[in-house]
Design a protein around this motif. Structure first.
Motif, mmCIF file in Angstrom:
data_model
loop_
_atom_site.group_PDB
_atom_site.id
_atom_site.type_symbol
_atom_site.label_atom_id
_atom_site.label_comp_id
_atom_site.label_asym_id
_atom_site.label_seq_id
_atom_site.Cartn_x
_atom_site.Cartn_y
_atom_site.Cartn_z
ATOM 1 N N GLU A 57 49.594 42.795 37.313
ATOM 2 C CA GLU A 57 49.661 42.415 35.923
ATOM 3 C C GLU A 57 48.312 41.753 35.531
ATOM 4 O O GLU A 57 48.330 41.659 34.245
ATOM 5 C CB GLU A 57 50.719 41.180 36.064
ATOM 6 C CG GLU A 57 51.206 40.787 34.552
ATOM 7 C CD GLU A 57 52.500 39.879 34.681
ATOM 8 O OE1 GLU A 57 53.127 39.685 35.724
ATOM 9 O OE2 GLU A 57 53.053 40.024 33.580
ATOM 10 N N ILE A 58 47.574 40.981 36.212
ATOM 11 C CA ILE A 58 46.306 40.491 35.800
ATOM 12 C C ILE A 58 45.215 41.582 35.529
ATOM 13 O O ILE A 58 44.626 41.520 34.525
ATOM 14 C CB ILE A 58 46.014 39.612 37.039
ATOM 15 C CG1 ILE A 58 46.701 38.404 37.119
ATOM 16 C CG2 ILE A 58 44.385 39.113 36.442
ATOM 17 C CD1 ILE A 58 46.536 37.641 38.323
ATOM 18 N N THR A 59 45.246 42.699 36.317
ATOM 19 C CA THR A 59 44.091 43.606 36.287
ATOM 20 C C THR A 59 44.647 44.544 35.107
ATOM 21 O O THR A 59 43.834 45.800 34.898
ATOM 22 C CB THR A 59 43.778 44.139 37.620
ATOM 23 O OG1 THR A 59 44.934 44.642 38.031
ATOM 24 C CG2 THR A 59 43.086 43.310 38.196
ATOM 25 N N ARG A 60 46.015 44.522 34.764
ATOM 26 C CA ARG A 60 46.391 45.637 33.774
ATOM 27 C C ARG A 60 46.293 47.189 34.142
ATOM 28 O O ARG A 60 45.879 47.893 33.613
ATOM 29 C CB ARG A 60 45.724 45.519 32.227
ATOM 30 C CG ARG A 60 45.410 44.209 31.768
ATOM 31 C CD ARG A 60 46.821 43.566 31.544
ATOM 32 N NE ARG A 60 47.682 44.202 30.574
ATOM 33 C CZ ARG A 60 49.171 44.032 30.613
ATOM 34 N NH1 ARG A 60 49.764 43.142 31.573
ATOM 35 N NH2 ARG A 60 50.023 44.513 29.926
ATOM 36 N N GLU A 116 48.982 41.013 41.020
ATOM 37 C CA GLU A 116 47.562 41.320 40.888
ATOM 38 C C GLU A 116 47.508 42.558 39.785
ATOM 39 O O GLU A 116 46.474 42.612 38.863
ATOM 40 C CB GLU A 116 46.744 41.952 42.088
ATOM 41 C CG GLU A 116 45.299 42.206 42.292
ATOM 42 C CD GLU A 116 44.807 42.742 43.304
ATOM 43 O OE1 GLU A 116 45.266 42.153 44.367
ATOM 44 O OE2 GLU A 116 44.248 43.480 43.391
#
Ligand code: ADP
Ligand code: ZN
Length: 735
Positions: free
Chosen positions: A630-633, A628
């Motif tokens: 990684e997706i939301t930075r 998560e």
């Protein structure tokens, strides 16, 4: 001017620069790592020589000379100075303040390595005196007597006394006249690690431990290892065996533990295993004790140095290994002043010294897991409990269907009764001290708030007070509402209320509360832990303090009273934190032959978090959270820095950050995100308005490039004069 005749000196002031001085007119030129006395403004300050240079930015006539050289030989080696410089660069913090943080107080004040210090000691007559009788006539004198009695015959230095009891001098006068205490000048002793008893053998490593050790023994050079082992898997045993190799080679081991992890249990384990006395560094030492331990590490008269966060700066003459126990623990990050992470510095230091560093935990931080995935660190797993203990069974209690009364639901009460009947010990975990978190008027609904913070006052029933846990404000507990005069009542529960309710429900069993209120006095924590370990407390009630590292052999049931605070936290780290906290507390149950059980009270049993944790364990929660992030930075996939400001006027706090934002934008970089300025989550604290500006980048170099420019620019900016501000690199508290 002759070559390298300029001294670059760090002075303890909040400015991001070094200061140039000439060497003293006569006498030798001090080398790097020596302390000196320098004229600074109209006063003199202790400074640390960092380096020599050929030229100064100052014109010859403006250069002042060092007044006195305080050390004949360098106090800090090149490697120690490297760590100081690295810390200053990485955290963008004034180097003079980093030096000050790295030195024990006595050295910071300019005292010698073996200073003669005034101390106060209890006399033989004083030990026999009736303290309570004195307390009635002279409470301050009694207080001082108690402090000195607690020190069990050891003298306390006057600096330490001033810290714990600012008015001690007045009390001491009367006691000296009566001969109850004595005053002496004492020379700080050298540290001696030898113990009469020899080293003991530990258990034979099991197969998993042997494999872990084989990996850890492959290199004496830098490798960062993440020793990821379930609670009770024998991580400490693995450290001990690896440490033995290093100590046998005549090298030093530095062990960092969380703030409350330095327990007598752990120290005893070290003492027994190695047959030596470890040099301990923690916050409860007197100045003399701290200096002695520091000096023992520096001179290598201690082979084993064990300490909390700030011990990372201890000079080591002959370092061979660094261990960080409970790597995920938040206490490794200093939250004020120099906001460093001792764990991260441990890794940097090990790399610079080219020695291994072992990071141990049952609940690794996502940062460390990501380093393992990328191949930078080596992941070592211990999947089973050592010595045959089984993992505890976790069960949820739905508090909507079975509501809790004073914190305890019927299913939890039944489980407590069953475990007690079976001679087990019970631990109830509630991360909220005091009696109740809220005091509300039953009539008008007014809630008692702090006058200086945007927060509620916590009810403390034992001391009959309302206290603010954010600023320390405190007033007496009134029975009537300050607004309408009707009766008020405490709402919700803290550890005190839970303790009361357990005593009522289980009158035949002993209940012991362990939190920072019940363990204020020196020795209280040790006594509480002893009674918990030996099992004479049947029911333990505790905060975070009890969740870590402890081994209570009789403990079979853990009850988590309220887990819901963490379920809907606004911080991106909420679920990581909640999982760590639940797994660590749960790990206290059933560590020996008897199986353990864990009950978690929640109003949201269907929340996915619980099924992930119960079915997949911490590993599954962590891997989903990483995906998560990684997706939301969010970190560890991006880097953060937080600029905070606080001022009496809200506008000043915001204005400073707006100025900062313009400075940053003037250096514009597309890969930097700037969020804010916005109010801090608690906008007013201790009478000041607080705001923050968050900087985020996927590229560390970009972020640090901006900060390197920003810090000195802000120091010079007039907007900074109206605020208190700080820069937090890799912050762990955001919202
Ligand atoms: P951790 O640090 O992972 O929580 P510890 O090293 O404290 O685990 O070990 C947990 C318990 O298991 C301790 O009582 C310890 O003495 C015991 N233990 C560890 N390794 C072994 C082993 N190889 N054989 C038997 N008992 C062990
Ligand atoms: Zn307050």
């Amino acid at each position: 001017m002759s070559e390298n005749a300029i001294l670059k000196i760090a002075v303890n002031v909040p400015l991001s620069r070094e200061f140039d001085y000439r060497p003293p007119a006569n006498g030798p030129v001090p080398v790097a790592g020596c302390r000196v006395l320098v004229p600074f403004g109209r006063r003199h300050q202790v400074g640390m020589v960092l380096a020599h240079a050929a030229e100064s930015v100052l014109p010859e006539g403006k250069l002042r000379a060092v007044t006195t050289v305080l050390d004949d030989a360098p106090l800090l080696s090149a490697a120690d100075l490297w760590l100081i410089r690295f810390t200053s660069d990485y955290y963008h913090h004034p180097i003079g303040e980093v030096v000050a943080a790295a030195l024990p107080a006595l050295l910071r004040q300019g005292k010698s390595l073996h200073p003669i210090v005034a101390t106060v000691t209890i006399s033989v007559t004083g030990e026999a005196v009736d303290v309570e009788a004195i307390a009635r006539r002279a409470p301050r004198q009694a207080e001082l007597l108690e402090i000195l009695i607690d020190a069990s015959g050891a003298g306390l230095d006057t600096g330490h006394l001033t810290e714990v009891l600012p008015t001690w001098r007045r009390a001491a006068k009367g006691l000296l006249e009566k001969g109850l205490i004595t005053k002496q000048d004492v020379r700080a002793e050298d540290f001696d690690e030898s113990l009469p008893a020899g080293a003991q053998h530990g258990p034979t490593a099991n197969e998993d431990q042997q494999q872990a050790l084989a990996v850890l023994r492959r290199s004496d050079n830098f490798v960062a290892y993440l020793l990821d082992g379930v609670t009770g898997s024998g991580k400490t045993e693995v450290y001990l065996q690896r440490m033995r190799d290093t100590i046998d080679q005549g090298k030093q081991v530095l062990v960092l533990v969380p703030e409350i992890g330095l327990t007598p249990q752990l120290v005893k384990r070290f003492r027994d295993r190695f047959g030596i006395e470890p040099a301990l560094l923690h916050s409860r030492l007197t100045d003399i004790e701290r200096l002695a331990a520091w000096q023992a590490a520096r001179s290598a008269s201690a082979s084993l140095i064990v300490g909390t966060r700030s011990a990372i700066f201890t000079p080591l003459k002959n370092a061979g290994l660094i261990i960080v126990d409970e790597e995920h623990d938040q206490s490794f990050k200093q939250q004020e002043g120099l906001r460093y992470s001792a764990r991260d510095l441990a890794i940097a230091r090990a790399k610079h010294l080219d020695i291994p560093v072992v990071l141990g935990t049952a609940t690794p931080s996502l940062e460390m897991l990501q380093h393992c995935h990328s191949g930078a660190y080596k992941h070592i797993l211990l999947s089973d409990r050592a010595g045959g203990a089984r993992p505890p069974a976790i069960r949820l209690v739905d508090t909507v269907r079975s509501p809790a009364t004073d914190g305890i639901s019927e299913p939890l009460a039944a489980a407590i009764a069953a475990h007690l009947a079976d001679n087990g010990q019970v631990l109830l975990f509630l991360n909220r001290r005091g009696y109740a978190p809220t005091l509300i008027c039953a009539d008008c609904g007014h809630i008692a708030g702090c006058e200086r913070c945007d927060s509620r006052m916590t009810v403390h029933a034992r001391s009959k007070q309302l206290r603010c846990h954010h600023c320390g404000a405190c007033r007496s507990l009134a029975e009537q509402c300050s607004e309408c005069g009707q009766a008020v009542k405490p709402l919700g529960e803290g550890t005190e209320r839970l303790e009361d309710s357990l005593r009522l429900r289980f009158p035949d069993h002993s209940v012991r509360r362990i939190d920072s209120d019940s363990t204020q006095q020196k020795g209280a924590m040790d006594a509480a832990l002893r009674s918990a370990t030996e099992g004479d407390a049947d029911i333990l009630v505790g905060t975070q303090m009890l969740s870590k590292g402890h081994h209570f052999p009789k403990l079979t049931l853990v009850g988590i009273v309220n887990a819901d605070q963490g379920l809907f936290g606004s911080d991106f780290r909420s679920s990581e934190r909640l999982a760590q906290s639940v797994v660590q507390v749960a790990g206290r149950a059933g560590r020996e032959s008897r199986a353990g059980e864990v009950l978690i009270q929640t109003a949201f049993p269907d929340n996915e978090f619980w099924s992930t944790l119960i079915d997949g364990g911490y590993r599954q929660v962590a891997s989903e959270a990483l995906a998560e992030r990684e997706i939301t930075r969010w970190p560890p996939f991006t880097r953060l820095a937080l600029l905070r400001s606080a001022a009496h006027k809200q506008a000043d706090a915001h204005h400073f950050l707006a100025v900062a934002r313009r400075h940053i934008e003037s250096q514009a970089s597309t890969s930097l995100r700037i969020l804010g300025p916005v109010d801090a989550p608690m906008a007013r604290k201790a009478g000041r308005y607080r705001a923050q500006l968050l900087l985020q980048s996927s590229d560390r170099a970009t972020l640090h490039g901006i900060l390197r420019y920003l810090r000195p620019a802000l120091e010079q900016d007039p907007a900074a004069r109206k605020v208190r501000w700080s820069l937090d690199v890799d912050p762990i508290e955001l919202f």
